[in-house]
Design a protein around this motif. Structure first.
Motif, PDB file in Angstrom:
ATOM      1  N   ILE A 117       0.817  -1.217   0.000  1.00  0.00           N
ATOM      2  CA  ILE A 117       0.000   0.000   0.000  1.00  0.00           C
ATOM      3  C   ILE A 117       0.854   1.273   0.000  1.00  0.00           C
ATOM      4  O   ILE A 117       0.340   2.366   0.257  1.00  0.00           O
ATOM      5  N   THR A 118       2.135   1.105  -0.295  1.00  0.00           N
ATOM      6  CA  THR A 118       3.008   2.283  -0.384  1.00  0.00           C
ATOM      7  C   THR A 118       2.463   3.353  -1.329  1.00  0.00           C
ATOM      8  O   THR A 118       2.477   4.546  -0.978  1.00  0.00           O
ATOM      9  N   PRO A 119       1.970   2.969  -2.503  1.00  0.00           N
ATOM     10  CA  PRO A 119       1.454   4.008  -3.414  1.00  0.00           C
ATOM     11  C   PRO A 119       0.309   4.809  -2.803  1.00  0.00           C
ATOM     12  O   PRO A 119       0.220   6.019  -3.008  1.00  0.00           O
ATOM     13  N   PHE A 120      -0.545   4.137  -2.051  1.00  0.00           N
ATOM     14  CA  PHE A 120      -1.651   4.843  -1.407  1.00  0.00           C
ATOM     15  C   PHE A 120      -1.119   5.865  -0.403  1.00  0.00           C
ATOM     16  O   PHE A 120      -1.609   6.993  -0.327  1.00  0.00           O
ATOM     17  N   TYR A 121      -0.087   5.466   0.327  1.00  0.00           N
ATOM     18  CA  TYR A 121       0.483   6.399   1.299  1.00  0.00           C
ATOM     19  C   TYR A 121       1.140   7.589   0.600  1.00  0.00           C
ATOM     20  O   TYR A 121       1.112   8.707   1.107  1.00  0.00           O
ATOM     21  N   GLY A 122       1.698   7.333  -0.565  1.00  0.00           N
ATOM     22  CA  GLY A 122       2.264   8.419  -1.359  1.00  0.00           C
ATOM     23  C   GLY A 122       1.196   9.437  -1.718  1.00  0.00           C
ATOM     24  O   GLY A 122       1.399  10.652  -1.608  1.00  0.00           O
ATOM     25  N   LEU A 123       0.013   8.920  -2.126  1.00  0.00           N
ATOM     26  CA  LEU A 123      -1.090   9.810  -2.485  1.00  0.00           C
ATOM     27  C   LEU A 123      -1.620  10.548  -1.255  1.00  0.00           C
ATOM     28  O   LEU A 123      -1.917  11.742  -1.319  1.00  0.00           O
ATOM     29  N   LEU A 124      -1.733   9.836  -0.151  1.00  0.00           N
ATOM     30  CA  LEU A 124      -2.213  10.469   1.085  1.00  0.00           C
ATOM     31  C   LEU A 124      -1.304  11.624   1.492  1.00  0.00           C
ATOM     32  O   LEU A 124      -1.764  12.730   1.790  1.00  0.00           O
ATOM     33  N   GLU A 125      -0.010  11.351   1.473  1.00  0.00           N
ATOM     34  CA  GLU A 125       0.936  12.348   1.972  1.00  0.00           C
ATOM     35  C   GLU A 125       0.972  13.592   1.091  1.00  0.00           C
ATOM     36  O   GLU A 125       1.345  14.674   1.544  1.00  0.00           O
ATOM     37  N   LYS A 126       0.572  13.421  -0.158  1.00  0.00           N
ATOM     38  CA  LYS A 126       0.537  14.585  -1.059  1.00  0.00           C
ATOM     39  C   LYS A 126      -0.676  15.470  -0.788  1.00  0.00           C
ATOM     40  O   LYS A 126      -0.754  16.584  -1.279  1.00  0.00           O
ATOM     41  N   ASN A 127      -1.650  14.933  -0.044  1.00  0.00           N
ATOM     42  CA  ASN A 127      -2.892  15.662   0.177  1.00  0.00           C
ATOM     43  C   ASN A 127      -2.836  16.448   1.486  1.00  0.00           C
ATOM     44  O   ASN A 127      -2.671  15.891   2.556  1.00  0.00           O
ATOM     45  N   LYS A 128      -3.003  17.752   1.363  1.00  0.00           N
ATOM     46  CA  LYS A 128      -2.883  18.633   2.537  1.00  0.00           C
ATOM     47  C   LYS A 128      -3.876  18.258   3.629  1.00  0.00           C
ATOM     48  O   LYS A 128      -3.548  18.222   4.807  1.00  0.00           O
ATOM     49  N   THR A 129      -5.119  18.014   3.216  1.00  0.00           N
ATOM     50  CA  THR A 129      -6.170  17.748   4.199  1.00  0.00           C
ATOM     51  C   THR A 129      -6.066  16.364   4.830  1.00  0.00           C
ATOM     52  O   THR A 129      -6.290  16.195   6.020  1.00  0.00           O
ATOM     53  N   LEU A 130      -5.722  15.389   3.992  1.00  0.00           N
ATOM     54  CA  LEU A 130      -5.791  13.998   4.460  1.00  0.00           C
ATOM     55  C   LEU A 130      -4.436  13.415   4.831  1.00  0.00           C
ATOM     56  O   LEU A 130      -4.360  12.292   5.337  1.00  0.00           O
ATOM     57  N   GLY A 131      -3.400  14.174   4.601  1.00  0.00           N
ATOM     58  CA  GLY A 131      -2.051  13.656   4.844  1.00  0.00           C
ATOM     59  C   GLY A 131      -1.821  13.128   6.248  1.00  0.00           C
ATOM     60  O   GLY A 131      -1.062  12.175   6.445  1.00  0.00           O
ATOM     61  N   TYR A 132      -2.521  13.710   7.209  1.00  0.00           N
ATOM     62  CA  TYR A 132      -2.351  13.279   8.597  1.00  0.00           C
ATOM     63  C   TYR A 132      -2.673  11.806   8.804  1.00  0.00           C
ATOM     64  O   TYR A 132      -2.189  11.163   9.722  1.00  0.00           O
ATOM     65  N   MET A 133      -3.534  11.272   7.915  1.00  0.00           N
ATOM     66  CA  MET A 133      -3.976   9.881   8.078  1.00  0.00           C
ATOM     67  C   MET A 133      -2.823   8.899   7.938  1.00  0.00           C
ATOM     68  O   MET A 133      -2.812   7.848   8.582  1.00  0.00           O
TER      69      MET A 133
END
Length: 325
Positions: A117-133
């Motif tokens: 799920i590394t790619p998903f975490y890459g997408l999450l971290e790019k998102n200002k609002t959801l990156g905290y997840m």
DNA sequence: ATCCAGGGGTCAC
DNA sequence: GTGACCCATGGA
């Protein structure tokens, strides 16, 4: 089965336990499975234990017990974790041919352990609002429901009622029509088979406070699975995700939400988004990612950035609805 | 009491 | 294809 084959079993102890007047003897065995990266057993355990009374597993601090049917045989197991492994304690009623490989496969699928799920975490971290997840929910995985029939029944039960009541209804159904295993003094239940539930009547389910419609939907789906006019394999073999949705939504009682929920939870179609889901919409509102519940443009915009990981985003958004405080 | 809940079918337009 | 209406019942 990437890591599954590594399961190393050894006899731990023999035990005798009494239930009423009947003594059962079973061997306890512990399997070890190496935990993949970006997996937290504690995070998944917490989610399974949220605020709800799920009758299909039993949780105690740090461990999770469940009864399942593998190759026609009912078994029970308990999951724990150490730093690097998942530990599976087997509880088995006898016989030397314990289906260890199948059980390990089951657990791999249950917590989606085969997926990077590394790619998903890459997408999450790019998102200002959801990156905290990525940090707050680190290691949370898509927790699956293996059986399509069970997933469909559960999502029909959950249509348009609050989750607390939905779990109550599920418990009533499972305790009446499912199988029970007594393990270590604990009752563990297996979801009813369609071959059994098909013979219930609308009146039976009405007594358990299912609505008339829901009772009809559930009995129809049960009959279809029992007679083979629909099956998990049939859905799996559809040429496309869209064909799978079409096959499921052709069944009365299964709309777009139910179909996507089941495809996400059972077949792990990661593009599945349970459109209209109030939990999803509330999570998006909480994060100010949409203006209101009809803001389909805002939703599409967000999910477009999570292409291929839509279901994971949904699951993490659902996770955000419950807080640990 | 009032509104909401991890929707879906039906029917008019 | 879109939108209004109904279903049913517990939770908060």
């Amino acid at each position: 089965m990437a890591n599954g084959g590594q399961g190393v079993g050894h006899f731990r102890k023999n035990q005798v336990k009494r239930f009423g007047t009947v003594a059962y003897i079973w061997r306890m065995k512990t399997l070890k499975m190496r935990k993949p990266a970006l997996f937290s057993f504690e995070e998944c355990l917490w989610f399974l234990n949220r605020n709800y009374d799920d009758c299909l597993h039993h949780i105690e601090p740090g461990q999770l017990s469940k009864a399942i049917c593998i190759n026609g045989e009912n078994i029970a197991f308990t999951l724990r974790a150490d730093e690097q492994h998942l530990l599976v304690d087997l509880n088995h009623g006898g016989g030397d041919n314990f289906p260890e490989a199948a059980l390990i496969q089951y657990i791999m699928e249950w917590f989606d352990l085969d997926r990077d799920i590394t790619p998903f975490y890459g997408l999450l971290e790019k998102n200002k609002t959801l990156g905290y997840m990525a940090k707050d929910f680190a290691g949370f995985r898509l927790i699956s429901i293996h059986d399509l029939y069970e997933a469909l029944c559960w999502s029909i039960i959950g249509q348009q009622i609050n989750l607390t009541f939905a779990y109550t209804l599920k418990r009533r159904m499972v305790e009446q029509y499912g199988q029970k295993l007594e393990v270590n003094g604990q009752s563990l239940y297996i979801f009813p088979r369609p071959e059994v539930l098909q013979y219930a009547t609308v009146a039976d389910l009405r007594k358990q406070q299912f609505s008339e419609r829901k009772a009809e939907y559930l009995l129809l789906v049960s009959k279809m699975f029992a007679e083979g006019s629909i099956s998990q394999e049939m859905v799996r073999q559809c040429a496309s995700y869209e064909a799978q949705v079409a096959l499921l939504t052709a069944i009365r009682g299964i709309g777009i939400w139910t179909a996507n929920y089941a495809l996400m939870k059972t077949l792990k179609q990661l593009q599945a988004i349970p459109y209209g889901d109030v939990g999803l919409l509330n999570a998006l509102l909480n994060h100010a990612l949409i203006k209101d519940k009809k803001d389909t443009v805002g939703i599409d915009k967000l999910f477009k950035r999570f292409k291929g990981w839509e279901s994971y985003l949904v699951f993490y958004l659902w996770r955000s609805l419950s807080s640990k405080s």
